[in-house]
Scaffold this motif. Structure first.
Motif, mmCIF file in Angstrom:
data_model
loop_
_atom_site.group_PDB
_atom_site.id
_atom_site.type_symbol
_atom_site.label_atom_id
_atom_site.label_comp_id
_atom_site.label_asym_id
_atom_site.label_seq_id
_atom_site.Cartn_x
_atom_site.Cartn_y
_atom_site.Cartn_z
ATOM 1 N N GLU A 246 9.883 6.918 0.674
ATOM 2 C CA GLU A 246 9.395 8.288 0.517
ATOM 3 C C GLU A 246 8.610 8.464 -0.785
ATOM 4 O O GLU A 246 7.570 9.123 -0.811
ATOM 5 C CB GLU A 246 10.560 9.288 0.560
ATOM 6 C CG GLU A 246 11.279 9.347 1.893
ATOM 7 C CD GLU A 246 12.307 8.218 2.074
ATOM 8 O OE1 GLU A 246 12.817 7.679 1.071
ATOM 9 O OE2 GLU A 246 12.568 7.880 3.235
ATOM 10 N N MET A 247 9.116 7.876 -1.850
ATOM 11 C CA MET A 247 8.415 7.987 -3.127
ATOM 12 C C MET A 247 7.093 7.218 -3.082
ATOM 13 O O MET A 247 6.081 7.679 -3.621
ATOM 14 C CB MET A 247 9.294 7.474 -4.267
ATOM 15 C CG MET A 247 8.704 7.726 -5.631
ATOM 16 S SD MET A 247 8.459 9.465 -6.025
ATOM 17 C CE MET A 247 10.026 9.853 -6.722
ATOM 18 N N CYS A 248 7.085 6.089 -2.406
ATOM 19 C CA CYS A 248 5.836 5.336 -2.248
ATOM 20 C C CYS A 248 4.811 6.163 -1.484
ATOM 21 O O CYS A 248 3.627 6.161 -1.824
ATOM 22 C CB CYS A 248 6.089 4.008 -1.543
ATOM 23 S SG CYS A 248 6.934 2.795 -2.583
ATOM 24 N N GLU A 249 5.264 6.881 -0.462
ATOM 25 C CA GLU A 249 4.367 7.763 0.295
ATOM 26 C C GLU A 249 3.794 8.838 -0.615
ATOM 27 O O GLU A 249 2.621 9.196 -0.500
ATOM 28 C CB GLU A 249 5.090 8.401 1.478
ATOM 29 C CG GLU A 249 5.205 7.519 2.681
ATOM 30 C CD GLU A 249 3.853 7.170 3.299
ATOM 31 O OE1 GLU A 249 2.900 7.980 3.242
ATOM 32 O OE2 GLU A 249 3.749 6.063 3.834
ATOM 33 N N ARG A 250 4.604 9.366 -1.511
ATOM 34 C CA ARG A 250 4.122 10.381 -2.463
ATOM 35 C C ARG A 250 3.046 9.796 -3.369
ATOM 36 O O ARG A 250 2.041 10.452 -3.652
ATOM 37 C CB ARG A 250 5.273 10.915 -3.313
ATOM 38 C CG ARG A 250 6.183 11.867 -2.559
ATOM 39 C CD ARG A 250 7.263 12.438 -3.446
ATOM 40 N NE ARG A 250 6.715 13.249 -4.542
ATOM 41 C CZ ARG A 250 7.397 13.635 -5.600
ATOM 42 N NH1 ARG A 250 8.674 13.291 -5.727
ATOM 43 N NH2 ARG A 250 6.838 14.367 -6.541
ATOM 44 N N VAL A 251 3.259 8.566 -3.825
ATOM 45 C CA VAL A 251 2.278 7.901 -4.686
ATOM 46 C C VAL A 251 0.967 7.709 -3.928
ATOM 47 O O VAL A 251 -0.113 8.032 -4.440
ATOM 48 C CB VAL A 251 2.806 6.536 -5.188
ATOM 49 C CG1 VAL A 251 1.712 5.744 -5.893
ATOM 50 C CG2 VAL A 251 4.003 6.724 -6.100
ATOM 51 N N LEU B 268 -0.716 11.114 -3.397
ATOM 52 C CA LEU B 268 -1.213 11.633 -4.669
ATOM 53 C C LEU B 268 -2.493 10.913 -5.098
ATOM 54 O O LEU B 268 -3.478 11.544 -5.478
ATOM 55 C CB LEU B 268 -0.131 11.477 -5.742
ATOM 56 C CG LEU B 268 -0.455 11.945 -7.142
ATOM 57 C CD1 LEU B 268 -0.640 13.457 -7.168
ATOM 58 C CD2 LEU B 268 0.657 11.542 -8.089
ATOM 59 N N CYS B 269 -2.498 9.593 -4.996
ATOM 60 C CA CYS B 269 -3.666 8.811 -5.402
ATOM 61 C C CYS B 269 -4.852 9.074 -4.487
ATOM 62 O O CYS B 269 -5.984 9.217 -4.950
ATOM 63 C CB CYS B 269 -3.336 7.321 -5.418
ATOM 64 S SG CYS B 269 -2.201 6.856 -6.739
ATOM 65 N N ARG B 270 -4.607 9.172 -3.197
ATOM 66 C CA ARG B 270 -5.696 9.459 -2.246
ATOM 67 C C ARG B 270 -6.295 10.840 -2.502
ATOM 68 O O ARG B 270 -7.518 10.993 -2.509
ATOM 69 C CB ARG B 270 -5.190 9.356 -0.817
ATOM 70 C CG ARG B 270 -5.006 7.931 -0.367
ATOM 71 C CD ARG B 270 -4.583 7.858 1.081
ATOM 72 N NE ARG B 270 -4.387 6.464 1.456
ATOM 73 C CZ ARG B 270 -3.689 6.075 2.503
ATOM 74 N NH1 ARG B 270 -3.110 6.966 3.290
ATOM 75 N NH2 ARG B 270 -3.559 4.797 2.782
ATOM 76 N N LYS B 271 -5.442 11.821 -2.707
ATOM 77 C CA LYS B 271 -5.939 13.174 -2.975
ATOM 78 C C LYS B 271 -6.741 13.216 -4.273
ATOM 79 O O LYS B 271 -7.778 13.865 -4.344
ATOM 80 C CB LYS B 271 -4.783 14.167 -3.040
ATOM 81 C CG LYS B 271 -4.214 14.498 -1.685
ATOM 82 C CD LYS B 271 -3.050 15.456 -1.800
ATOM 83 C CE LYS B 271 -2.414 15.672 -0.432
ATOM 84 N NZ LYS B 271 -1.213 16.479 -0.510
ATOM 85 N N ALA B 272 -6.260 12.530 -5.290
ATOM 86 C CA ALA B 272 -6.964 12.501 -6.571
ATOM 87 C C ALA B 272 -8.314 11.802 -6.420
ATOM 88 O O ALA B 272 -9.319 12.270 -6.964
ATOM 89 C CB ALA B 272 -6.116 11.804 -7.625
#
Length: 69
Positions: A48-53, A56-60
């Motif tokens: 789940e945390m990897c999915e957040r990373v 987050l990186c894709r959106k940025a």
């Protein structure tokens, strides 16, 4: 394991696009995930945390590239 690899790749892509060193990229990640430095280690993250990373990186990156256009 696969999610951790994908999270590292996402962070690396963002890092390279921004011209950041590894320390700066992890500091950015730490701030954006609201974690302490001892907690910000992709190798220890859950799926789940990897999915957040990854998200987050894709959106940025999308935000950065849309501003540049």
């Amino acid at each position: 394991r696969h999610k951790r690899i994908m999270a590292h790749k996402a962070l690396s892509a963002f890092q390279k696009y921004r011209g950041m060193d590894k320390w700066a990229a992890y500091l950015w990640l730490q701030i954006n995930l609201d974690l302490g430095s001892e907690q910000t280690h992709i190798g220890m993250f859950s799926e789940e945390m990897c999915e957040r990373v990854i998200s987050l990186c894709r959106k940025a990156l999308e935000s950065e590239t849309s501003r540049a256009a």
